[in-house]
Design a protein around this motif. Structure first.
Motif, PDB file in Angstrom:
ATOM      1  N   ILE A 156     -25.016 -20.184 116.858  1.00  0.00           N
ATOM      2  CA  ILE A 156     -26.364 -20.159 116.288  1.00  0.00           C
ATOM      3  C   ILE A 156     -26.560 -18.895 115.452  1.00  0.00           C
ATOM      4  N   THR A 157     -27.026 -19.070 114.209  1.00  0.00           N
ATOM      5  CA  THR A 157     -27.269 -17.930 113.310  1.00  0.00           C
ATOM      6  C   THR A 157     -28.620 -18.039 112.608  1.00  0.00           C
ATOM      7  N   ALA A 158     -29.552 -18.839 113.127  1.00  0.00           N
ATOM      8  CA  ALA A 158     -30.849 -19.040 112.478  1.00  0.00           C
ATOM      9  C   ALA A 158     -31.642 -17.738 112.442  1.00  0.00           C
ATOM     10  N   ASP A 159     -31.707 -17.018 113.561  1.00  0.00           N
ATOM     11  CA  ASP A 159     -32.459 -15.753 113.586  1.00  0.00           C
ATOM     12  C   ASP A 159     -31.769 -14.685 112.745  1.00  0.00           C
ATOM     13  N   ASP A 160     -30.428 -14.713 112.683  1.00  0.00           N
ATOM     14  CA  ASP A 160     -29.683 -13.760 111.866  1.00  0.00           C
ATOM     15  C   ASP A 160     -30.094 -13.889 110.400  1.00  0.00           C
ATOM     16  N   LEU A 161     -30.078 -15.110 109.879  1.00  0.00           N
ATOM     17  CA  LEU A 161     -30.440 -15.324 108.473  1.00  0.00           C
ATOM     18  C   LEU A 161     -31.916 -15.033 108.233  1.00  0.00           C
ATOM     19  N   LEU A 162     -32.760 -15.335 109.222  1.00  0.00           N
ATOM     20  CA  LEU A 162     -34.192 -15.044 109.059  1.00  0.00           C
ATOM     21  C   LEU A 162     -34.425 -13.544 108.936  1.00  0.00           C
ATOM     22  N   MET A 163     -33.766 -12.756 109.784  1.00  0.00           N
ATOM     23  CA  MET A 163     -33.962 -11.291 109.711  1.00  0.00           C
ATOM     24  C   MET A 163     -33.403 -10.728 108.412  1.00  0.00           C
ATOM     25  N   ARG A 164     -32.352 -11.332 107.907  1.00  0.00           N
ATOM     26  CA  ARG A 164     -31.788 -10.835 106.638  1.00  0.00           C
ATOM     27  C   ARG A 164     -32.721 -11.124 105.464  1.00  0.00           C
ATOM     28  N   GLU A 165     -33.227 -12.369 105.379  1.00  0.00           N
ATOM     29  CA  GLU A 165     -33.934 -12.795 104.177  1.00  0.00           C
ATOM     30  C   GLU A 165     -35.455 -12.722 104.298  1.00  0.00           C
ATOM     31  N   LYS A 166     -35.977 -12.591 105.527  1.00  0.00           N
ATOM     32  CA  LYS A 166     -37.433 -12.520 105.684  1.00  0.00           C
ATOM     33  C   LYS A 166     -37.823 -11.322 106.541  1.00  0.00           C
ATOM     34  N   ALA A 167     -37.155 -10.188 106.283  1.00  0.00           N
ATOM     35  CA  ALA A 167     -37.436  -9.001 107.088  1.00  0.00           C
ATOM     36  C   ALA A 167     -38.862  -8.494 106.865  1.00  0.00           C
ATOM     37  N   ALA A 168     -39.350  -8.541 105.623  1.00  0.00           N
ATOM     38  CA  ALA A 168     -40.713  -8.065 105.349  1.00  0.00           C
ATOM     39  C   ALA A 168     -41.750  -8.913 106.079  1.00  0.00           C
ATOM     40  N   GLU A 169     -41.574 -10.253 106.036  1.00  0.00           N
ATOM     41  CA  GLU A 169     -42.508 -11.130 106.753  1.00  0.00           C
ATOM     42  C   GLU A 169     -42.419 -10.905 108.253  1.00  0.00           C
ATOM     43  N   LEU A 170     -41.197 -10.641 108.748  1.00  0.00           N
ATOM     44  CA  LEU A 170     -41.021 -10.367 110.169  1.00  0.00           C
ATOM     45  C   LEU A 170     -41.811  -9.134 110.589  1.00  0.00           C
ATOM     46  N   VAL A 171     -41.676  -8.044 109.841  1.00  0.00           N
ATOM     47  CA  VAL A 171     -42.370  -6.803 110.193  1.00  0.00           C
ATOM     48  C   VAL A 171     -43.887  -6.984 110.085  1.00  0.00           C
ATOM     49  N   ALA A 172     -44.361  -7.741 109.080  1.00  0.00           N
ATOM     50  CA  ALA A 172     -45.799  -7.985 108.961  1.00  0.00           C
ATOM     51  C   ALA A 172     -46.318  -8.788 110.157  1.00  0.00           C
ATOM     52  N   GLY A 173     -45.528  -9.765 110.627  1.00  0.00           N
ATOM     53  CA  GLY A 173     -45.934 -10.517 111.817  1.00  0.00           C
ATOM     54  C   GLY A 173     -45.965  -9.649 113.057  1.00  0.00           C
ATOM     55  N   GLU A 233     -25.909  -6.935 108.987  1.00  0.00           N
ATOM     56  CA  GLU A 233     -26.795  -7.140 107.832  1.00  0.00           C
ATOM     57  C   GLU A 233     -28.249  -7.283 108.281  1.00  0.00           C
ATOM     58  N   ALA A 234     -28.479  -7.981 109.369  1.00  0.00           N
ATOM     59  CA  ALA A 234     -29.842  -8.153 109.870  1.00  0.00           C
ATOM     60  C   ALA A 234     -30.408  -6.816 110.346  1.00  0.00           C
ATOM     61  N   ILE A 235     -29.584  -6.012 111.000  1.00  0.00           N
ATOM     62  CA  ILE A 235     -30.056  -4.712 111.491  1.00  0.00           C
ATOM     63  C   ILE A 235     -30.487  -3.835 110.327  1.00  0.00           C
ATOM     64  N   ALA A 236     -29.677  -3.822 109.283  1.00  0.00           N
ATOM     65  CA  ALA A 236     -30.006  -2.978 108.122  1.00  0.00           C
ATOM     66  C   ALA A 236     -31.287  -3.468 107.438  1.00  0.00           C
ATOM     67  N   ALA A 237     -31.443  -4.791 107.301  1.00  0.00           N
ATOM     68  CA  ALA A 237     -32.626  -5.334 106.629  1.00  0.00           C
ATOM     69  C   ALA A 237     -33.891  -5.027 107.422  1.00  0.00           C
ATOM     70  N   VAL A 238     -33.841  -5.144 108.733  1.00  0.00           N
ATOM     71  CA  VAL A 238     -35.036  -4.890 109.550  1.00  0.00           C
ATOM     72  C   VAL A 238     -35.398  -3.416 109.518  1.00  0.00           C
ATOM     73  N   ARG A 239     -34.384  -2.530 109.602  1.00  0.00           N
ATOM     74  CA  ARG A 239     -34.686  -1.096 109.565  1.00  0.00           C
ATOM     75  C   ARG A 239     -35.291  -0.699 108.226  1.00  0.00           C
ATOM     76  N   ALA A 240     -34.797  -1.311 107.146  1.00  0.00           N
ATOM     77  CA  ALA A 240     -35.361  -0.996 105.835  1.00  0.00           C
ATOM     78  C   ALA A 240     -36.802  -1.478 105.724  1.00  0.00           C
ATOM     79  N   ALA A 241     -37.106  -2.657 106.307  1.00  0.00           N
ATOM     80  CA  ALA A 241     -38.469  -3.189 106.219  1.00  0.00           C
ATOM     81  C   ALA A 241     -39.438  -2.419 107.094  1.00  0.00           C
ATOM     82  N   ILE A 242     -38.959  -1.834 108.194  1.00  0.00           N
ATOM     83  CA  ILE A 242     -39.856  -1.085 109.084  1.00  0.00           C
ATOM     84  C   ILE A 242     -40.364   0.181 108.407  1.00  0.00           C
ATOM     85  N   GLY A 243     -39.489   0.897 107.740  1.00  0.00           N
ATOM     86  CA  GLY A 243     -39.901   2.116 107.062  1.00  0.00           C
ATOM     87  C   GLY A 243     -40.406   3.150 108.044  1.00  0.00           C
ATOM     88  N   GLU A 244     -41.639   3.611 107.816  1.00  0.00           N
ATOM     89  CA  GLU A 244     -42.218   4.664 108.653  1.00  0.00           C
ATOM     90  C   GLU A 244     -43.060   4.102 109.804  1.00  0.00           C
TER      91      GLU A 244
END
Length: 825
Positions: free
Chosen positions: A174-191, A214-225
């Motif tokens: 299963i890689t559904a959450d992996d791809l979601l965190m990569r491509e929708k990290a901004a929406e994830l952090v807003a939620g 890749e998912a870890i890097a995308a989420v950390r970038a979207a979190i920011g401060e």
């Protein structure tokens, strides 16, 4: 952002991940299907209830089923189209059973409803924000599908201090959450920000396994401060379980039988966070999800964003399914998923993966062998259970032992079965045992409720019986006190006094006495009413009025007393009759009490004394009765002939009845034949006696012949009138009605002639013609009734369309106007 400590969990396994099959291609949209099947049960709790009708056209995002409880979620149309089916449809379950569903035939337009985003959600009340999430139909997208709004509403005594976002996705393939965190990290952090605003936690932890760089890097970038912490931990199955993830990230353990909220924790899947973002910031309900399509039987494994309700066979065809290589189709992963018996089932909200495996990829397990007590299952159990003991207790259906060994702490991850050298399907045994225990507990609960209802009913009946017994005793005590007071003054004296004091015998009141009594009562009522008004408003006018009314009441009472005395002196026979009647009643009551006491087998001293006292009272009452009867005038003697005639008639009637009863027998025996002959002989003699009595009796005054004719004329008139009414109601032809009207007129003339012949004054005949209702008026009235009924039905519906209500009101107004215009003409 500083790294924090990571804890480990007990047990766990490392099966082949096989995630590279589907995580190399970008996220793709699935094609729009022609037909969507939307089961009403896509979450834990109570299924939703349809709020649309067959043939109704719906828009994308429109609600088509309402939540029917707190633990429930509504359902929305994933695309625009027409409702074609509401009923049983294929459902994704290992049993292959059908489930209630709504089917939408797509119109290809994919037209949205009007959306209502809430970018300023921080200005909303907490309840309003929760209601938005609830009405969006969001349920957990990573586990069993628990409704998110219910999960975000913990009891008031539980304070959530840590919000945990689950991005581990530990199961193979299963890689559904992996791809979601990569491509929708901004929406994830807003939620996540929306959830943090709702529950106000002290810490927000995002847990991701280290096999998703890749998912870890995308989420950390979207979190920011933002004050969110990403915690990366080693890959191990089943680290994505709720209890296991809490232990890994915080070191705390959820108590057995408890919930994460009990220790101040709340877990949400990354897919759920994105759905919350879409619902609040975009106004979109949950109508799609990311699903992994993988397995060696697919030519193009990938992750797709698919509409809820899309048939599985269309999705697999889009991914290049090779039917000749397909061995098993699993919904979910290879560890916790289940095999689908059909490809016709739809995707639901919890469908995170469709695994199309070949025979070589996932070969069937070998036959199960006896347990060898190796202990491998206990070493890998992430919940620190004893799987082999649970297995033996499940085989023996030892439910108490299963509960004592914490069966319900099992997360059914399958790690025990994965390492079992005997290939025992342990998870299946645990699932079956859980189902049996739940069913037995449900039956026990129903039985307990029935027992409580029975005991409450028995208690109510007991209290009612006690109340009746208390009332009976109170009545008996009052009666005893009354009898004691009566015995002290003597029954004969009491009877005589009552007869003397009685006001001129109610049964013998003359018309003048009745009139004076009514006038006296009305004068007293008017006086009391005026006195009440005077007590409320004291005025000179009211005082004068009260004085006049008092004088009038006294005068009326004096006139009544004088009339009653005259009546008493004028009719001594009535006084004597009443005295004798009361003496008879007193003697009969005393005899009944004596008989009741004499029936006692062993009366005590008090009962013996009561019996002696009653005998004495009965003796005195009989003396008073004899005196009253001797003073009363002898009743007028009935002629002897009348009595003999009456008895002869009764005797003949009884014999005729017995004779008819025996004559009805089809095959009477010899005894019945003899009885029949005897009754005929007795009837013959009784008829002779009756004839003799009729000859001896004085002749009754003959009725005038005109009276019989008048009676028959009245009956004939009533029958003709009834026939005419019946024919008018039945809509008879005019010729028949004309004939009946002529017959009615002839009957009326015959009645008038009979009245003239009987020398009685003819009654005044008043006939009122009642206009009938013609067909046009009846049709207009029917239309008014139907229009009013349809309007009331729409007004009772909660989700009635305003346009439909306006149309129904206009229809009713038009129908009423047409009826009024026709009646005016």
């Amino acid at each position: 952002m500083t790294a924090m400590k990571i804890w480990d969990i007990h047990g766990g396994v490392h099966p082949p991940e096989r995630k590279e099959l589907s995580n190399r291609a970008p996220l793709q949209p699935a094609p729009l299907p022609k037909r969507l099947i939307l089961p009403l049960a896509q979450h834990l709790g109570v299924p939703a209830e349809p709020c649309v009708t067959l043939g109704e056209h719906v828009l994308k995002g429109q609600r088509i089923a309402m939540a029917s409880g707190f633990v429930s979620a509504p359902l929305h149309a994933p695309t625009s189209g027409v409702i074609s089916v509401i009923g049983a449809q294929p459902y994704p379950h290992v049993s292959g059973m059908l489930g209630n569903a709504i089917v939408i035939d797509s119109d290809g337009q994919d037209q949205w409803i009007e959306l209502h985003p809430q970018p300023d959600y921080r200005q909303l009340e907490r309840t309003a924000l929760l209601e938005i999430i609830r009405q969006a139909g969001i349920s957990g997208l990573g586990g069993a599908g628990f409704p998110t709004s219910a999960k975000l509403t913990p009891p008031p005594t539980q304070q959530i201090r840590t919000l945990i976002i689950n991005g581990s996705e530990c199961e193979p393939y299963i890689t559904a959450d992996d791809l979601l965190m990569r491509e929708k990290a901004a929406e994830l952090v807003a939620g996540i920000e929306i959830l943090a605003h709702l529950i106000q936690p002290q810490d927000v932890l995002i847990g991701i396994e280290d096999n998703k760089p890749e998912a870890i890097a995308a989420v950390r970038a979207a979190i920011g401060e933002r004050p969110f912490t990403v915690k990366v931990f080693p890959t191990k199955y089943p680290s994505g379980g709720e209890r296991q993830l809490i232990q890994i990230l915080t070191g705390e353990e959820v108590p057995s039988g408890g919930l994460p909220a009990d220790i101040g924790m709340l877990c949400q899947n990354v897919g759920t966070c994105v759905a919350v973002h879409d619902a609040v910031l975009l106004g979109k309900p949950l109508i799609s999800r990311i699903t992994t399509l993988t397995g060696e039987a697919l030519a193009r494994p990938m992750n797709v964003e698919v509409l809820i309700g899309t048939p599985v066979n269309e999705l697999l065809a889009f991914a290049g399914l090779m039917p000749d290589r397909l061995n098993r189709l699993i919904m979910g992963g290879p560890m916790m998923g289940f095999t689908l018996p059909s490809l016709d089932v739809p995707v639901i909200k919890t469908t995170n993966c469709l695994l199309a495996s070949t025979l070589e990829e996932l070969p069937p397990p070998p036959p199960a062998l006896p347990c060898i007590r190796c202990g491998e299952c206990a070493e890998v159990c992430p919940a620190s259970l004893l799987p082999q003991q649970l297995h033996f207790f499940a085989l023996g259906q030892e439910h108490e032992q299963l509960k004592a060994h914490h069966l319900f702490d099992c997360i059914e991850c399958g790690a025990c079965a994965y390492v079992c050298p005997s290939s025992i399907p342990l998870v299946q045994y645990y699932r079956a045992a859980k189902g049996e225990i739940r069913e037995l507990e449900h039956k026990h609960q129903k039985a307990e409720h029935s027992r409580q209802r029975f005991e409450l009913r028995q208690e109510r009946l007991r209290r009612a019986e006690e109340q009746k017994e208390a009332e009976r005793k109170a009545r008996a005590e009052r009666a005893a006190r009354a009898k004691a007071a009566q015995s002290e003054s003597g029954p004969a004296t009491t009877t005589a006094d009552a007869a003397a004091v009685a006001p001129a015998q109610k049964a013998g009141l003359s018309e003048t006495q009745k009139k004076l009594k009514i006038e006296a009562s009305m004068a007293q009522v008017a006086l009391k009413k005026a006195e009440k008004q005077l007590a409320t408003h004291a005025t000179a006018e009211l005082e004068a009025q009260v004085a006049d009314l008092r004088n009038a009441a006294e005068a009326a009472q004096r006139a009544l007393d004088a009339a009653m005395q005259e009546g008493a002196s004028a009719s001594p026979s009535t006084v004597n009759d009443t005295t004798a009647k009361k003496a008879k009643i007193e003697a009969a009551m005393l005899k009944a009490q004596i008989r009741k006491l004499e029936k006692l087998e062993a009366p005590d001293d008090d009962q013996q004394a009561e019996l002696a006292r009653l005998h004495q009272q009965l003796h005195e009452a009989e003396q008073a009765l004899a005196a009253a009867q001797s003073a009363a005038p002898a009743p007028a003697a009935t002629p002897a002939g009348d009595e003999a005639l009456k008895k002869a008639k009764i005797e003949a009637a009884m014999l005729k009845a017995q004779l008819r009863k025996l004559e009805k027998l089809e095959a009477p025996d010899d005894d019945q034949q003899a009885e029949l002959a005897r009754l005929r002989q007795q009837l013959h003699e009784a008829e002779k006696t009756l004839a003799a009595a009729q000859d001896a009796a004085p002749a009754a005054p003959a009725k005038p012949a005109g009276d019989e004719v008048l009676k028959k004329a009245k009956i004939e008139l009533a029958m003709k009138r009834a026939e005419l009414k019946k024919a008018e109601k039945a809509g008879a032809e005019e010729a028949e009605l004309s004939r009946l009207r002529d017959a009615l007129a002839a009957a009326e003339q015959a009645l008038h002639a009979a009245e003239d012949a009987s020398a009685k004054p003819a009654p005044q005949l008043v006939r009122t013609a009642k206009p009938g209702v013609d067909e046009r008026q009846r049709a207009l009235k029917t239309e008014v009734a139907f229009a009013r009924a349809d309007l009331r039905k729409l007004e009772r519906e909660e989700n009635a369309e305003p346009a439909a209500l306006e149309t129904a009101r206009a229809r009713l107004d038009q129908a009423e106007r047409q009826l009024a215009e026709y009646q005016d003409h």
